[in-house]
Write an enzyme that holds these catalytic residues in place. Structure first.
Site, PDB file in Angstrom:
ATOM      1  N   THR A  30       0.839  -1.198   0.000  1.00 31.47           N
ATOM      2  CA  THR A  30       0.000   0.000   0.000  1.00 31.47           C
ATOM      3  C   THR A  30       0.874   1.249   0.000  1.00 31.47           C
ATOM      4  OG1 THR A  30      -1.507   1.297   1.385  1.00 31.47           O
ATOM      5  CG2 THR A  30      -0.114  -0.270   2.537  1.00 31.47           C
ATOM      6  N   ASP A  31       0.315   2.354  -0.477  1.00 34.70           N
ATOM      7  CA  ASP A  31       1.072   3.615  -0.441  1.00 34.70           C
ATOM      8  C   ASP A  31       1.251   4.128   0.990  1.00 34.70           C
ATOM      9  OD1 ASP A  31      -1.567   4.420   0.024  1.00 34.70           O
ATOM     10  OD2 ASP A  31      -1.599   5.941  -1.562  1.00 34.70           O
ATOM     11  N   GLU A  32       0.470   3.585   1.933  1.00 35.36           N
ATOM     12  CA  GLU A  32       0.539   4.105   3.308  1.00 35.36           C
ATOM     13  C   GLU A  32       1.867   3.811   3.990  1.00 35.36           C
ATOM     14  OE1 GLU A  32      -2.727   3.438   5.872  1.00 35.36           O
ATOM     15  OE2 GLU A  32      -4.191   3.671   4.271  1.00 35.36           O
ATOM     16  N   TYR A  37      -1.740  -0.454  11.145  1.00 38.81           N
ATOM     17  CA  TYR A  37      -1.947  -1.105   9.837  1.00 38.81           C
ATOM     18  C   TYR A  37      -0.770  -0.849   8.909  1.00 38.81           C
ATOM     19  CZ  TYR A  37      -3.390  -1.411   4.953  1.00 38.81           C
ATOM     20  OH  TYR A  37      -3.423  -1.670   3.597  1.00 38.81           O
ATOM     21  N   LYS A  87       2.137  -3.406   7.299  1.00 44.92           N
ATOM     22  CA  LYS A  87       2.370  -3.588   5.854  1.00 44.92           C
ATOM     23  C   LYS A  87       3.833  -3.266   5.527  1.00 44.92           C
ATOM     24  CE  LYS A  87      -0.254  -4.447   2.993  1.00 44.92           C
ATOM     25  NZ  LYS A  87      -0.709  -5.745   2.428  1.00 44.92           N
ATOM     26  N   ARG A 104      -9.957  10.603  13.115  1.00 44.92           N
ATOM     27  CA  ARG A 104      -9.177   9.381  13.357  1.00 44.92           C
ATOM     28  C   ARG A 104      -7.880   9.769  14.075  1.00 44.92           C
ATOM     29  NH1 ARG A 104      -7.809   6.201   7.946  1.00 44.92           N
ATOM     30  NH2 ARG A 104      -9.813   5.210   8.357  1.00 44.92           N
TER      31      ARG A 104
HETATM   32  P1  NAD Z   1     -10.146  -6.664   2.554  1.00 43.08           P
HETATM   33  O1  NAD Z   1     -10.095  -6.447   4.022  1.00 43.08           O
HETATM   34  O2  NAD Z   1     -11.366  -6.309   1.805  1.00 43.08           O
HETATM   35  O3  NAD Z   1      -9.812  -8.191   2.233  1.00 43.08           O
HETATM   36  C1  NAD Z   1      -8.799  -8.910   2.887  1.00 43.08           C
HETATM   37  C2  NAD Z   1      -9.041 -10.394   2.655  1.00 43.08           C
HETATM   38  O4  NAD Z   1      -7.989 -11.103   3.325  1.00 43.08           O
HETATM   39  C3  NAD Z   1     -10.372 -10.890   3.240  1.00 43.08           C
HETATM   40  O5  NAD Z   1     -11.021 -11.717   2.308  1.00 43.08           O
HETATM   41  C4  NAD Z   1      -9.947 -11.672   4.473  1.00 43.08           C
HETATM   42  O6  NAD Z   1     -10.829 -12.735   4.792  1.00 43.08           O
HETATM   43  C5  NAD Z   1      -8.576 -12.177   4.047  1.00 43.08           C
HETATM   44  N1  NAD Z   1      -7.744 -12.477   5.215  1.00 43.08           N
HETATM   45  C6  NAD Z   1      -7.529 -11.697   6.301  1.00 43.08           C
HETATM   46  N2  NAD Z   1      -6.748 -12.338   7.185  1.00 43.08           N
HETATM   47  C7  NAD Z   1      -6.442 -13.532   6.626  1.00 43.08           C
HETATM   48  C8  NAD Z   1      -5.671 -14.638   7.045  1.00 43.08           C
HETATM   49  N3  NAD Z   1      -5.022 -14.649   8.239  1.00 43.08           N
HETATM   50  N4  NAD Z   1      -5.574 -15.720   6.233  1.00 43.08           N
HETATM   51  C9  NAD Z   1      -6.213 -15.729   5.041  1.00 43.08           C
HETATM   52  N5  NAD Z   1      -6.984 -14.733   4.592  1.00 43.08           N
HETATM   53  C10 NAD Z   1      -7.088 -13.633   5.385  1.00 43.08           C
HETATM   54  O7  NAD Z   1      -8.881  -5.885   1.987  1.00 43.08           O
HETATM   55  P2  NAD Z   1      -8.661  -5.191   0.561  1.00 43.08           P
HETATM   56  O8  NAD Z   1      -9.076  -3.792   0.648  1.00 43.08           O
HETATM   57  O9  NAD Z   1      -9.195  -6.082  -0.487  1.00 43.08           O
HETATM   58  O10 NAD Z   1      -7.055  -5.212   0.521  1.00 43.08           O
HETATM   59  C11 NAD Z   1      -6.370  -6.324  -0.055  1.00 43.08           C
HETATM   60  C12 NAD Z   1      -4.882  -6.043  -0.037  1.00 43.08           C
HETATM   61  O11 NAD Z   1      -4.610  -4.841  -0.770  1.00 43.08           O
HETATM   62  C13 NAD Z   1      -4.303  -5.819   1.354  1.00 43.08           C
HETATM   63  O12 NAD Z   1      -3.020  -6.408   1.381  1.00 43.08           O
HETATM   64  C14 NAD Z   1      -4.201  -4.300   1.481  1.00 43.08           C
HETATM   65  O13 NAD Z   1      -3.171  -3.946   2.343  1.00 43.08           O
HETATM   66  C15 NAD Z   1      -3.876  -3.927   0.045  1.00 43.08           C
HETATM   67  N6  NAD Z   1      -4.275  -2.576  -0.384  1.00 43.08           N
HETATM   68  C16 NAD Z   1      -5.558  -2.144  -0.204  1.00 43.08           C
HETATM   69  C17 NAD Z   1      -5.934  -0.902  -0.700  1.00 43.08           C
HETATM   70  C18 NAD Z   1      -7.353  -0.387  -0.546  1.00 43.08           C
HETATM   71  O14 NAD Z   1      -7.610   0.767  -0.903  1.00 43.08           O
HETATM   72  N7  NAD Z   1      -8.299  -1.159  -0.058  1.00 43.08           N
HETATM   73  C19 NAD Z   1      -4.993  -0.091  -1.356  1.00 43.08           C
HETATM   74  C20 NAD Z   1      -3.678  -0.569  -1.505  1.00 43.08           C
HETATM   75  C21 NAD Z   1      -3.338  -1.819  -1.035  1.00 43.08           C
HETATM   76  O1  DAU Z   2      -3.978   4.223   0.634  1.00 46.93           O
HETATM   77  C1  DAU Z   2      -4.280   2.858   0.574  1.00 46.93           C
HETATM   78  C2  DAU Z   2      -5.098   2.460   1.779  1.00 46.93           C
HETATM   79  O2  DAU Z   2      -6.398   3.011   1.587  1.00 46.93           O
HETATM   80  C3  DAU Z   2      -5.167   0.955   1.963  1.00 46.93           C
HETATM   81  O3  DAU Z   2      -3.879   0.475   2.249  1.00 46.93           O
HETATM   82  C4  DAU Z   2      -6.141   0.587   3.095  1.00 46.93           C
HETATM   83  O4  DAU Z   2      -6.278  -0.817   3.159  1.00 46.93           O
HETATM   84  C5  DAU Z   2      -7.487   1.206   2.789  1.00 46.93           C
HETATM   85  O5  DAU Z   2      -8.402   0.946   3.836  1.00 46.93           O
HETATM   86  C6  DAU Z   2      -7.340   2.710   2.589  1.00 46.93           C
HETATM   87  O6  DAU Z   2      -6.959   3.360   3.831  1.00 46.93           O
HETATM   88  P1  DAU Z   2      -7.637   4.741   4.305  1.00 46.93           P
HETATM   89  O7  DAU Z   2      -7.498   4.825   5.761  1.00 46.93           O
HETATM   90  O8  DAU Z   2      -7.157   5.859   3.462  1.00 46.93           O
HETATM   91  O9  DAU Z   2      -9.178   4.424   3.848  1.00 46.93           O
HETATM   92  P2  DAU Z   2     -10.591   4.656   4.567  1.00 46.93           P
HETATM   93  O10 DAU Z   2     -11.615   4.221   3.558  1.00 46.93           O
HETATM   94  O11 DAU Z   2     -10.661   4.056   5.901  1.00 46.93           O
HETATM   95  O12 DAU Z   2     -10.652   6.234   4.724  1.00 46.93           O
HETATM   96  C7  DAU Z   2     -10.426   7.103   3.620  1.00 46.93           C
HETATM   97  C8  DAU Z   2     -10.414   8.545   4.167  1.00 46.93           C
HETATM   98  O13 DAU Z   2     -11.739   8.893   4.605  1.00 46.93           O
HETATM   99  C9  DAU Z   2      -9.521   8.730   5.373  1.00 46.93           C
HETATM  100  O14 DAU Z   2      -8.930  10.024   5.302  1.00 46.93           O
HETATM  101  C10 DAU Z   2     -10.483   8.678   6.579  1.00 46.93           C
HETATM  102  C11 DAU Z   2     -11.756   9.256   6.011  1.00 46.93           C
HETATM  103  N1  DAU Z   2     -13.033   8.753   6.544  1.00 46.93           N
HETATM  104  C12 DAU Z   2     -13.207   7.413   6.664  1.00 46.93           C
HETATM  105  C13 DAU Z   2     -14.418   6.902   7.108  1.00 46.93           C
HETATM  106  C14 DAU Z   2     -14.630   5.408   7.259  1.00 46.93           C
HETATM  107  C15 DAU Z   2     -14.058   9.655   6.845  1.00 46.93           C
HETATM  108  O15 DAU Z   2     -13.913  10.886   6.706  1.00 46.93           O
HETATM  109  N2  DAU Z   2     -15.257   9.159   7.269  1.00 46.93           N
HETATM  110  C16 DAU Z   2     -15.481   7.821   7.418  1.00 46.93           C
HETATM  111  O16 DAU Z   2     -16.605   7.436   7.804  1.00 46.93           O
END
Ligand code: NAD
Ligand code: DAU
Length: 338
Positions: free
Chosen positions: A127-129, A154, A158, A277
């Protein structure tokens, strides 16, 4: 044709990736997922049984992971692991960091040891985080050379996983690539996350909830574009390299909530400011020049507003999927003043 082991393939991005692979390649897929609260069986329904197998299990289970990775080794077709499985929600990591440390770090360690034993290629999803945050006025963006500076449990977990991957590449010659993507949106995203939370609040007759000032900036990319980038890395990525994935989609949270409110026919100023947050990162921004020039990857969803409109339609049409999850999530947010 390849054989892929997709960990976390029942989560938001993993499931979208599995659909993308089936549509755009002839690859066969095994999904390994422990089906936490974040997973969705429904997202994998109706896929061709001849090309997809779902294994319910934990990525920290050494014997299970070893067996599944071993299946990929030595066949006629190349095999690869695409490692999505993780605990992914920052707010949850502030409440209980423990599964973030064990799944994200120990899970990645387990995968690394298995690919090392069997000589199988790995693509690690990060992730970019991991780069921390940028100032709002900073003209810069993250690149592959930006130093790691994670802020939350988190993102620290990562970052730890990424360091292990690079160490296994250098110390053991593991054939691995990494990608660090920005914020994804699209179908099957859990209602705990920002965009689906606001859309489903409005669909349920509730109100939009903005943390703090709403000036925080995220760099949005449609999940299909993340999937196409990962496929491109599997096809053309160089072992040991890192690719940043983003679609030039920087928006403040305030801009995003106003766009959602407008798309849903509401007053764009009709939202609630709620508790911020803890440690809230200010701004993420990805410079994806390298992925575009070296891999020839380009995102398809260049208009965030168009992708957002499609996402609103998708949630409106899939209330039977998200509604059962909604009340508990909102109760947990309400208990924190959010
Ligand atoms: P998500 O939470 O929707 O899905 C995660 C999946 O992993 C779920 O299906 C969960 O059951 C599975 N999982 C969790 N723990 C596990 C374990 N111990 N064993 C097997 N499976 C397990 O997450 P997402 O948003 O789909 O993110 C997927 C990946 O992409 C993550 O690695 C996250 O860090 C990365 N990522 C997410 C974003 C985003 O914006 N959501 C952006 C950049 C990178
Ligand atoms: O940048 C990549 C990341 O993006 C991934 O690695 C993470 O898995 C993914 O969850 C996401 O992280 P963020 O913390 O940026 O996403 P989130 O959807 O939780 O929140 C996005 C922004 O919105 C953040 O600045 C917090 C804010 N927020 C979030 C919620 C849930 C609100 O203002 N209100 C809300 O109710």
């Amino acid at each position: 044709m390849r054989r892929l082991l997709v960990t976390g393939g029942a989560g938001f991005i993993g499931a979208n990736f599995v659909h993308h692979v089936l549509e755009h390649t002839e690859d066969e897929v095994v999904v390994l997922d422990s089906f936490t609260y974040a997973a969705s069986r429904r997202a994998l329904e109706g896929l061709p049984a001849g090309r997809v197998r779902v294994e319910e299990g934990d990525v920290r289970d050494e014997g299970l992971v070893d067996g599944l990775v071993g299946e990929l080794a030595g066949g006629d077709e190349p095999g690869a692991v695409v490692h999505f499985a993780a605990e992914s929600h920052n707010d949850n990591s502030l409440r209980d960091p423990s599964p973030f440390v064990t799944t994200n770090i120990m899970g990645t360690f387990t995968v690394l040891e298995a690919v090392r034993r069997h000589g199988v290629r790995l693509h690690h999803i990060s992730t970019d985080e991991v780069y921390g945050d940028l100032e709002l006025e900073d003209p810069g963006r993250f690149t592959e050379d930006t130093a790691y500076r994670p802020s939350s449990p988190y993102s620290a977990s990562k970052a730890g996983a990424d360091h292990l991957v690079r160490a296994w590449v250098r110390s053991f010659g593991v054939e691995a690539t990494l990608s660090n993507c920005s914020n994804n949106y699209g179908p099957w995203q859990h209602v705990e996350k920002f965009i689906p939370r606001q859309i489903t609040n409005l669909l349920d007759g509730g109100r939009v909830k903005l943390y703090g000032s709403g000036n925080n900036v995220r760099d949005w990319i449609h999940v299909d574009d993340h999937s196409s980038a990962v496929l491109r890395i599997l096809d053309r990525g160089a072992a040991g390299e890192t690719y940043l994935v983003g679609a030039d989609g920087e928006r403040s949270n305030l801009e995003v909530v106003r766009a959602i409110l407008r798309l849903m026919g509401r007053d764009p100023d009709d939202f609630d400011h709620v508790a911020d947050r803890a440690g809230h990162d200010l701004r993420y921004a990805i410079d994806s020049t390298r992925s575009r020039t070296e891999l020839g990857w380009v995102p398809r969803f260049t208009s965030f507003e168009e992708g957002l409109a499609r996402t609103v339609e998708w949630y409106a049409a899939h209330a039977d999927w998200w509604r059962p999850k909604k009340a508990a999530i909102e109760a947990a947010y309400a208990a924190k003043g959010q």
